[in-house]
Design a protein around this motif. Structure first.
Motif, PDB file in Angstrom:
ATOM      1  N   CYS A  41       6.182  19.662  64.244  1.00 26.66           N
ATOM      2  CA  CYS A  41       7.056  20.943  64.310  1.00 26.66           C
ATOM      3  C   CYS A  41       8.205  20.478  64.889  1.00 26.66           C
ATOM      4  CB  CYS A  41       6.125  22.014  65.304  1.00 26.66           C
ATOM      5  SG  CYS A  41       7.056  23.246  65.129  1.00 26.66           S
ATOM      6  N   ASN A  42       9.496  21.044  64.269  1.00 19.37           N
ATOM      7  CA  ASN A  42      10.701  20.670  64.680  1.00 19.37           C
ATOM      8  C   ASN A  42      11.196  21.711  65.526  1.00 19.37           C
ATOM      9  OD1 ASN A  42      10.932  18.237  62.817  1.00 19.37           O
ATOM     10  ND2 ASN A  42      11.132  19.835  61.065  1.00 19.37           N
ATOM     11  N   LEU A  43      11.693  21.152  66.787  1.00 22.07           N
ATOM     12  CA  LEU A  43      12.483  22.046  67.768  1.00 22.07           C
ATOM     13  C   LEU A  43      14.024  21.754  67.837  1.00 22.07           C
ATOM     14  CD1 LEU A  43      10.606  24.023  69.135  1.00 22.07           C
ATOM     15  CD2 LEU A  43       9.382  21.829  68.484  1.00 22.07           C
ATOM     16  N   ARG A  44      14.887  22.825  68.040  1.00 22.13           N
ATOM     17  CA  ARG A  44      16.190  22.492  67.946  1.00 22.13           C
ATOM     18  C   ARG A  44      17.090  23.399  68.955  1.00 22.13           C
ATOM     19  NH1 ARG A  44      20.181  24.481  64.626  1.00 22.13           N
ATOM     20  NH2 ARG A  44      19.451  26.129  63.213  1.00 22.13           N
ATOM     21  N   ILE A  45      17.961  23.209  69.489  1.00 20.72           N
ATOM     22  CA  ILE A  45      19.035  24.076  70.003  1.00 20.72           C
ATOM     23  C   ILE A  45      19.935  24.365  69.034  1.00 20.72           C
ATOM     24  CG2 ILE A  45      20.442  24.554  72.066  1.00 20.72           C
ATOM     25  CD1 ILE A  45      17.603  23.927  72.726  1.00 20.72           C
ATOM     26  N   SER A  46      20.107  25.676  68.668  1.00 23.20           N
ATOM     27  CA  SER A  46      20.980  26.314  67.848  1.00 23.20           C
ATOM     28  C   SER A  46      22.572  25.924  68.044  1.00 23.20           C
ATOM     29  CB  SER A  46      20.892  27.652  67.634  1.00 23.20           C
ATOM     30  OG  SER A  46      21.211  28.375  68.718  1.00 23.20           O
ATOM     31  N   GLY A  47      23.164  25.120  66.979  1.00 24.19           N
ATOM     32  CA  GLY A  47      24.360  24.924  67.503  1.00 24.19           C
ATOM     33  C   GLY A  47      24.662  23.664  67.932  1.00 24.19           C
ATOM     34  N   THR A  48      23.901  22.801  68.450  1.00 28.67           N
ATOM     35  CA  THR A  48      23.867  21.490  68.945  1.00 28.67           C
ATOM     36  C   THR A  48      23.554  20.546  68.239  1.00 28.67           C
ATOM     37  OG1 THR A  48      21.998  21.626  70.086  1.00 28.67           O
ATOM     38  CG2 THR A  48      23.957  22.704  71.161  1.00 28.67           C
ATOM     39  N   PHE A  49      23.391  19.226  68.479  1.00 26.72           N
ATOM     40  CA  PHE A  49      22.385  18.069  67.810  1.00 26.72           C
ATOM     41  C   PHE A  49      21.373  18.046  68.703  1.00 26.72           C
ATOM     42  CE2 PHE A  49      27.115  17.210  66.862  1.00 26.72           C
ATOM     43  CZ  PHE A  49      26.748  17.156  65.470  1.00 26.72           C
ATOM     44  N   TYR A  50      20.806  18.781  69.673  1.00 24.30           N
ATOM     45  CA  TYR A  50      19.800  18.540  70.445  1.00 24.30           C
ATOM     46  C   TYR A  50      18.485  18.992  69.507  1.00 24.30           C
ATOM     47  CZ  TYR A  50      22.633  17.962  74.554  1.00 24.30           C
ATOM     48  OH  TYR A  50      23.508  17.574  75.602  1.00 24.30           O
ATOM     49  N   SER A  51      17.516  18.285  69.652  1.00 27.32           N
ATOM     50  CA  SER A  51      16.307  18.519  68.694  1.00 27.32           C
ATOM     51  C   SER A  51      15.135  17.710  69.290  1.00 27.32           C
ATOM     52  CB  SER A  51      16.706  18.343  67.289  1.00 27.32           C
ATOM     53  OG  SER A  51      16.853  16.985  67.186  1.00 27.32           O
ATOM     54  N   ALA A  52      14.002  18.093  68.707  1.00 24.13           N
ATOM     55  CA  ALA A  52      12.675  17.337  69.175  1.00 24.13           C
ATOM     56  C   ALA A  52      11.754  17.341  68.271  1.00 24.13           C
ATOM     57  CB  ALA A  52      12.248  17.629  70.659  1.00 24.13           C
ATOM     58  N   THR A  53      10.755  16.665  68.329  1.00 20.59           N
ATOM     59  CA  THR A  53       9.531  16.896  67.265  1.00 20.59           C
ATOM     60  C   THR A  53       8.222  16.778  67.885  1.00 20.59           C
ATOM     61  OG1 THR A  53      10.579  15.851  65.444  1.00 20.59           O
ATOM     62  CG2 THR A  53       8.250  15.871  65.293  1.00 20.59           C
ATOM     63  N   THR A  54       7.164  17.763  67.616  1.00 23.97           N
ATOM     64  CA  THR A  54       6.100  17.486  68.414  1.00 23.97           C
ATOM     65  C   THR A  54       5.250  16.466  68.317  1.00 23.97           C
ATOM     66  OG1 THR A  54       4.906  19.055  66.836  1.00 23.97           O
ATOM     67  CG2 THR A  54       5.984  20.397  68.755  1.00 23.97           C
ATOM     68  N   ASP A  55       4.461  16.164  69.299  1.00 23.77           N
ATOM     69  CA  ASP A  55       3.625  14.872  69.132  1.00 23.77           C
ATOM     70  C   ASP A  55       2.242  15.392  68.480  1.00 23.77           C
ATOM     71  OD1 ASP A  55       2.271  15.878  71.368  1.00 23.77           O
ATOM     72  OD2 ASP A  55       3.106  14.480  72.694  1.00 23.77           O
ATOM     73  N   GLY A  56       1.275  14.739  68.692  1.00 29.81           N
ATOM     74  CA  GLY A  56       0.017  15.033  68.203  1.00 29.81           C
ATOM     75  C   GLY A  56      -0.849  16.066  69.060  1.00 29.81           C
ATOM     76  N   LYS A  57      -0.356  16.140  70.294  1.00 30.14           N
ATOM     77  CA  LYS A  57      -0.953  17.330  71.088  1.00 30.14           C
ATOM     78  C   LYS A  57       0.009  18.380  71.007  1.00 30.14           C
ATOM     79  CE  LYS A  57      -3.275  13.979  74.250  1.00 30.14           C
ATOM     80  NZ  LYS A  57      -3.503  13.751  75.575  1.00 30.14           N
ATOM     81  N   GLY A  58       1.011  18.678  70.247  1.00 30.09           N
ATOM     82  CA  GLY A  58       1.986  19.820  69.877  1.00 30.09           C
ATOM     83  C   GLY A  58       2.868  19.734  70.995  1.00 30.09           C
ATOM     84  N   ARG A  59       3.108  18.821  71.792  1.00 33.82           N
ATOM     85  CA  ARG A  59       4.130  18.740  72.853  1.00 33.82           C
ATOM     86  C   ARG A  59       5.472  18.270  72.569  1.00 33.82           C
ATOM     87  NH1 ARG A  59       0.553  15.436  76.882  1.00 33.82           N
ATOM     88  NH2 ARG A  59       0.997  13.841  75.173  1.00 33.82           N
TER      89      ARG A  59
END
Length: 447
Positions: A41-59
């Motif tokens: 699942c993709n997580l991001r901070i709007s208007g920035t380049f900060y982002s992350a993707t959840t691992d196998g445990k949804g973290r």
């Protein structure tokens, strides 16, 4: 497959006081129906380049290293579309945002195209208004013209004049025609599969007599008091309700014919709508409030409830009748609570088995829900449907998970009176910009 779109599914605006601090955002993303972690699942901070993707445990974890202004945290996944109240916690420079996402039931299910539609019945003189299945026969309500109620509150109801009942055999060959007196509205089938014809000023019981029809006048009062409230029977127990379309609460109840005992299965209420319903009392003038109080004394009905009817609130666009049908499949009672997004299951002893989240009825952009759940009486499968740009998508519902497990796209657009019988969709249809009358069609849906 449906084309999947990545949507912004959830958000939380962080206060300005945090805007110039360096801190970490972390949390988990889980499936709201199964509570299982959602990977990739993709997580991001709007208007920035900060982002992350959840691992196998949804973290996930996002480390903010530079000062930024107020921002929004967004979670997106191709198979999910709706967020369920994210959990939030801020402590010691650590912001925790946990997301629970609802599945997008259309994104992971293959859409099949139904077989070419067959014309079940059509006529150059008559239109089809409604239809019902009687054993292996089809009963049609046909008409020549449409009329309208003169009262504005009944303006949404269509009346049919110069009507005839048409009986078809198992090969859809016409067996008989019977004229109907007065203006007709449509069929009503009770739990015994008896067919009632509702008209403007009368109710008729329609019975098949070999290859012909017998129409008997039925008491309108008895119909509303003893026929409409009953949902179904199971093992000597009669299930019924005190549903009133103009009141935002009702009970499902049962009557045991063996020991003559009554039982309330579930009380159902739209809490938010009930607050607005009762709040009408505050807008009344002193004289109207006094009248509402007098009616409370005379009838025992709460003055706030009386006030809602005095103001005509149930007839306004702000009121929506409760849509919580009960369907019996085998020895299981299914209660589709579209107000609280739950499917409840009960056994034949009125004991709750379990529940599941449902979201097929949720509003989607440019998609209209048909506001109905239907059962194929021969296969016991449950269906609902949506319409997008005039195209109907018939969806089979898994009664254990509450999710759609099969989607069938019907060939014709702007279909009406959809029913499912023996793995086929039956509906009334008139081709767009055509002089053809309304015919009855059938499409094999499989699944």
């Amino acid at each position: 497959m449906f084309k999947s779109f990545v949507l912004s599914l959830a958000f939380f605006s962080v206060l300005n006081v945090l805007a110039h601090q360096q801190f970490t955002i972390s949390g988990t993303v889980t499936d709201a129906q199964t509570n299982k972690p959602i990977e990739q699942c993709n997580l991001r901070i709007s208007g920035t380049f900060y982002s992350a993707t959840t691992d196998g445990k949804g973290r996930y974890t996002i480390q903010l290293k530079n000062e930024i202004g107020p921002f929004t945290v967004e979670a997106s996944h191709v198979s999910y579309e709706q967020e369920v109240r994210p959990g939030l916690k801020f402590s010691n420079g650590q912001l925790t945002v946990d997301f629970r996402l609802m599945p997008n039931i259309d994104s992971t299910i293959e859409v099949v195209i139904s077989t070419a539609p067959d014309t079940v019945w059509g006529s150059a003189e008559l239109n089809v208004a409604d239809f019902a299945f009687i054993d292996n026969r089809l009963l049609l309500l046909t008409y020549e013209r449409e009329e309208r109620w003169k009262r504005q509150e009944d303006s949404k109801t269509t009346l049919y004049s110069n009507c005839k009942l048409v009986l078809l055999d198992s090969n859809n060959t016409e067996m008989s025609r019977t004229s109907v007196n007065g203006l007709a509205i449509g069929f009503y089938l009770n739990y015994l599969n008896e067919v009632f014809l509702q008209c403007k000023n009368q109710v008729y019981l329609v019975e098949r007599n070999d290859d012909s029809l017998d129409i008997q006048t039925f008491s309108t009062d008895d119909f509303h008091q003893y026929i409409e409230p009953v949902v179904d029977t199971l093992g000597g127990i009669v299930y019924y309700s005190n549903y009133n379309a103009n009141y935002p609460a009702f009970d499902y109840m049962s009557f045991n014919q063996n020991d003559s005992t009554y039982h309330t299965l579930r009380y159902l209420v739209d809490e938010e709508l009930m607050q607005r319903f009762r709040a009408q009392y505050r807008d009344l003038g002193p004289r109207e409030k006094l009248e509402a109080f007098r009616m409370q004394v005379e009838t025992g009905i709460d003055k706030e409830v009386v006030s809602a009817y005095m103001t005509g609130f149930p007839s306004t666009p702000f009121y929506q009748p409760l849509n919580i049908p009960m369907i019996i499949v085998g020895d299981t009672l299914l209660l589709f609570d579209h107000v609280h997004d739950k499917l409840y299951r009960y056994n034949n002893l009125n004991e709750p088995l379990d529940s599941a989240l449902i979201n097929y009825h949720k509003s989607q952009k440019n998609v209209r829900w048909g506001e109905t759940v239907v059962k194929d009486d021969l296969t016991n499968c449950i269906y609902t449907w949506h319409e997008k740009a005039g195209t109907t998508y018939l969806k089979k519902i898994d009664t254990n998970s509450g999710a759609a497990v099969h989607v069938c796209k019907l060939s014709n657009k702007y279909t009406d009176k959809i029913k499912v019988h023996n793995n086929a969709a039956y509906y009334i249809y008139r081709p767009f910009e055509s002089s053809q009358n309304r015919f009855l069609y059938r499409e094999k849906i499989g699944g």
